[in-house]
Structure formats: structure tokens, C-alpha cells
Design a protein around this motif. Structure first.
Motif, PDB file in Angstrom:
ATOM      1  N   GLN A  95      -6.524   2.447 -11.997  1.00  0.00           N
ATOM      2  CA  GLN A  95      -5.626   3.407 -11.378  1.00  0.00           C
ATOM      3  C   GLN A  95      -6.308   4.069 -10.187  1.00  0.00           C
ATOM      4  OE1 GLN A  95      -4.562   6.055 -14.536  1.00  0.00           O
ATOM      5  NE2 GLN A  95      -2.955   4.721 -15.295  1.00  0.00           N
ATOM      6  N   LYS A  96      -7.589   4.301 -10.297  1.00  0.00           N
ATOM      7  CA  LYS A  96      -8.346   4.908  -9.198  1.00  0.00           C
ATOM      8  C   LYS A  96      -8.355   3.960  -7.996  1.00  0.00           C
ATOM      9  CE  LYS A  96     -11.315   8.058  -7.717  1.00  0.00           C
ATOM     10  NZ  LYS A  96     -10.981   9.434  -7.504  1.00  0.00           N
ATOM     11  N   ARG A  97      -8.544   2.659  -8.250  1.00  0.00           N
ATOM     12  CA  ARG A  97      -8.537   1.681  -7.156  1.00  0.00           C
ATOM     13  C   ARG A  97      -7.174   1.638  -6.474  1.00  0.00           C
ATOM     14  NH1 ARG A  97     -10.641  -3.092 -10.372  1.00  0.00           N
ATOM     15  NH2 ARG A  97     -12.484  -2.142 -11.238  1.00  0.00           N
ATOM     16  N   GLU A  98      -6.114   1.663  -7.280  1.00  0.00           N
ATOM     17  CA  GLU A  98      -4.767   1.644  -6.710  1.00  0.00           C
ATOM     18  C   GLU A  98      -4.517   2.896  -5.882  1.00  0.00           C
ATOM     19  OE1 GLU A  98      -1.987   1.141  -9.856  1.00  0.00           O
ATOM     20  OE2 GLU A  98      -2.752  -0.824 -10.422  1.00  0.00           O
ATOM     21  N   GLN A  99      -4.989   4.032  -6.372  1.00  0.00           N
ATOM     22  CA  GLN A  99      -4.813   5.275  -5.637  1.00  0.00           C
ATOM     23  C   GLN A  99      -5.555   5.224  -4.307  1.00  0.00           C
ATOM     24  OE1 GLN A  99      -2.782   7.646  -6.424  1.00  0.00           O
ATOM     25  NE2 GLN A  99      -3.328   9.090  -4.841  1.00  0.00           N
ATOM     26  N   GLN A 100      -6.770   4.684  -4.320  1.00  0.00           N
ATOM     27  CA  GLN A 100      -7.540   4.577  -3.083  1.00  0.00           C
ATOM     28  C   GLN A 100      -6.861   3.623  -2.104  1.00  0.00           C
ATOM     29  OE1 GLN A 100     -11.424   3.465  -4.459  1.00  0.00           O
ATOM     30  NE2 GLN A 100     -12.082   5.574  -4.759  1.00  0.00           N
ATOM     31  N   ALA A 101      -6.306   2.526  -2.616  1.00  0.00           N
ATOM     32  CA  ALA A 101      -5.603   1.584  -1.751  1.00  0.00           C
ATOM     33  C   ALA A 101      -4.363   2.242  -1.151  1.00  0.00           C
ATOM     34  CB  ALA A 101      -5.203   0.344  -2.537  1.00  0.00           C
ATOM     35  N   PHE A 102      -3.668   3.047  -1.932  1.00  0.00           N
ATOM     36  CA  PHE A 102      -2.487   3.744  -1.428  1.00  0.00           C
ATOM     37  C   PHE A 102      -2.871   4.732  -0.335  1.00  0.00           C
ATOM     38  CE2 PHE A 102       0.272   7.488  -1.598  1.00  0.00           C
ATOM     39  CZ  PHE A 102       1.471   6.899  -1.238  1.00  0.00           C
ATOM     40  N   ILE A 103      -3.950   5.472  -0.544  1.00  0.00           N
ATOM     41  CA  ILE A 103      -4.393   6.445   0.452  1.00  0.00           C
ATOM     42  C   ILE A 103      -4.784   5.734   1.743  1.00  0.00           C
ATOM     43  CG2 ILE A 103      -6.230   8.099   0.992  1.00  0.00           C
ATOM     44  CD1 ILE A 103      -6.148   8.913  -1.977  1.00  0.00           C
ATOM     45  N   LYS A 104      -5.473   4.604   1.616  1.00  0.00           N
ATOM     46  CA  LYS A 104      -5.880   3.840   2.787  1.00  0.00           C
ATOM     47  C   LYS A 104      -4.663   3.331   3.560  1.00  0.00           C
ATOM     48  CE  LYS A 104      -9.159   0.171   3.895  1.00  0.00           C
ATOM     49  NZ  LYS A 104     -10.029  -0.859   3.317  1.00  0.00           N
ATOM     50  N   ALA A 105      -3.655   2.816   2.834  1.00  0.00           N
ATOM     51  CA  ALA A 105      -2.440   2.327   3.489  1.00  0.00           C
ATOM     52  C   ALA A 105      -1.677   3.470   4.148  1.00  0.00           C
ATOM     53  CB  ALA A 105      -1.551   1.629   2.463  1.00  0.00           C
ATOM     54  N   ALA A 106      -1.661   4.622   3.519  1.00  0.00           N
ATOM     55  CA  ALA A 106      -0.970   5.771   4.109  1.00  0.00           C
ATOM     56  C   ALA A 106      -1.654   6.204   5.399  1.00  0.00           C
ATOM     57  CB  ALA A 106      -0.939   6.929   3.115  1.00  0.00           C
TER      58      ALA A 106
END
Length: 127
Positions: free
Chosen positions: A59-70
């Protein structure tokens, strides 16, 4: 009243801990330093294990990927708006109004269609 009791309790525990540490240090300083070193090493080991567990959380990896895409999306939108502002400033105030209207119409809105009961008509007799 409860606050006073808790302060007295914590204060007395701190005083007893200091007395115990001083007594242990005066009795055998090498054993005291050795026990402190062991406690520090065990604490560091637990800390690093905890960090590894937190990093491996999907979940942490997904959150980081989302922040990067944003952030990328925000940069892209800012660069587009920067280009539009540069174009608008070169033409004058009247054309800026026209440009703003065009950009509002051309902005892409991502909507999804939810399939519903389109073919089914209401039975008006039951109302």
C-alpha cells in the motif's frame, strides 16, 4: 486531582530510575556500560527491521506511485497553462477573454458512463 496523582507517580518513577542508574553505575561501571550498549544494539536492530517491514508494504508503494503521478500531472498542467498565459499576454486583453472561453470548452473532463436501467420505463399507473 487525577492529574496531580499521575504527575507524582511519574515523578517518583523517574527519581527511582535515576537512583537505580546511579547505584548500578557506582557498583560496576563496566557492566552498566555493557548493558547500555546491548540495549542500544537491540533497539537499533528492532528499528531497522521495522523500517524494512514498512518499506515492503504494498500500500505504501501504491501511495508513493500515486503521489509521483500526481506531481507529474500537476507539472504537465502548469506547463500547459504557462504556455497559454504566454500566448495570451502577447495578443492583448480582448483576445484573452476569447482564449479563456476556448480553454474552458476544450478542457478534457474524464467522465465514466454508469450503465443503468435505460430501457425500462416507469409504470406510471402504480404511482
Amino acid at each position: 486531582m487525577k492529574n496531580r496523582i499521575s504527575v507524582l507517580l511519574v515523578g517518583s518513577l523517574v527519581v527511582f530510575a535515576i537512583i537505580g542508574l546511579v547505584g548500578k553505575f557506582t557498583e560496576d561501571p563496566m557492566a552498566f556500560l555493557q548493558s547500555i550498549a546491548v540495549i542500544a544494539l537491540v533497539g537499533l536492530a528492532i528499528y531497522f527491521i521495522f523500517l524494512q517491514i514498512r518499506k515492503s508494504n504494498p500500500q505504501k508503494r501504491e501511495q508513493q506511485a500515486f503521489i509521483k503521478a500526481a506531481k507529474r500531472s500537476k507539472k504537465r498542467l502548469q506547463s500547459k497553462s504557462g504556455e497559454q498565459q504566454a500566448k495570451v499576454s502577447s495578443f492583448g486583453p480582448l483576445t484573452s477573454i476569447k482564449k479563456n472561453k476556448k480553454t474552458k470548452k476544450n478542457s478534457s473532463i474524464h467522465l465514466t458512463v454508469i450503465e443503468g436501467k435505460k430501457g425500462k420505463k416507469k409504470n406510471r399507473a402504480s404511482l
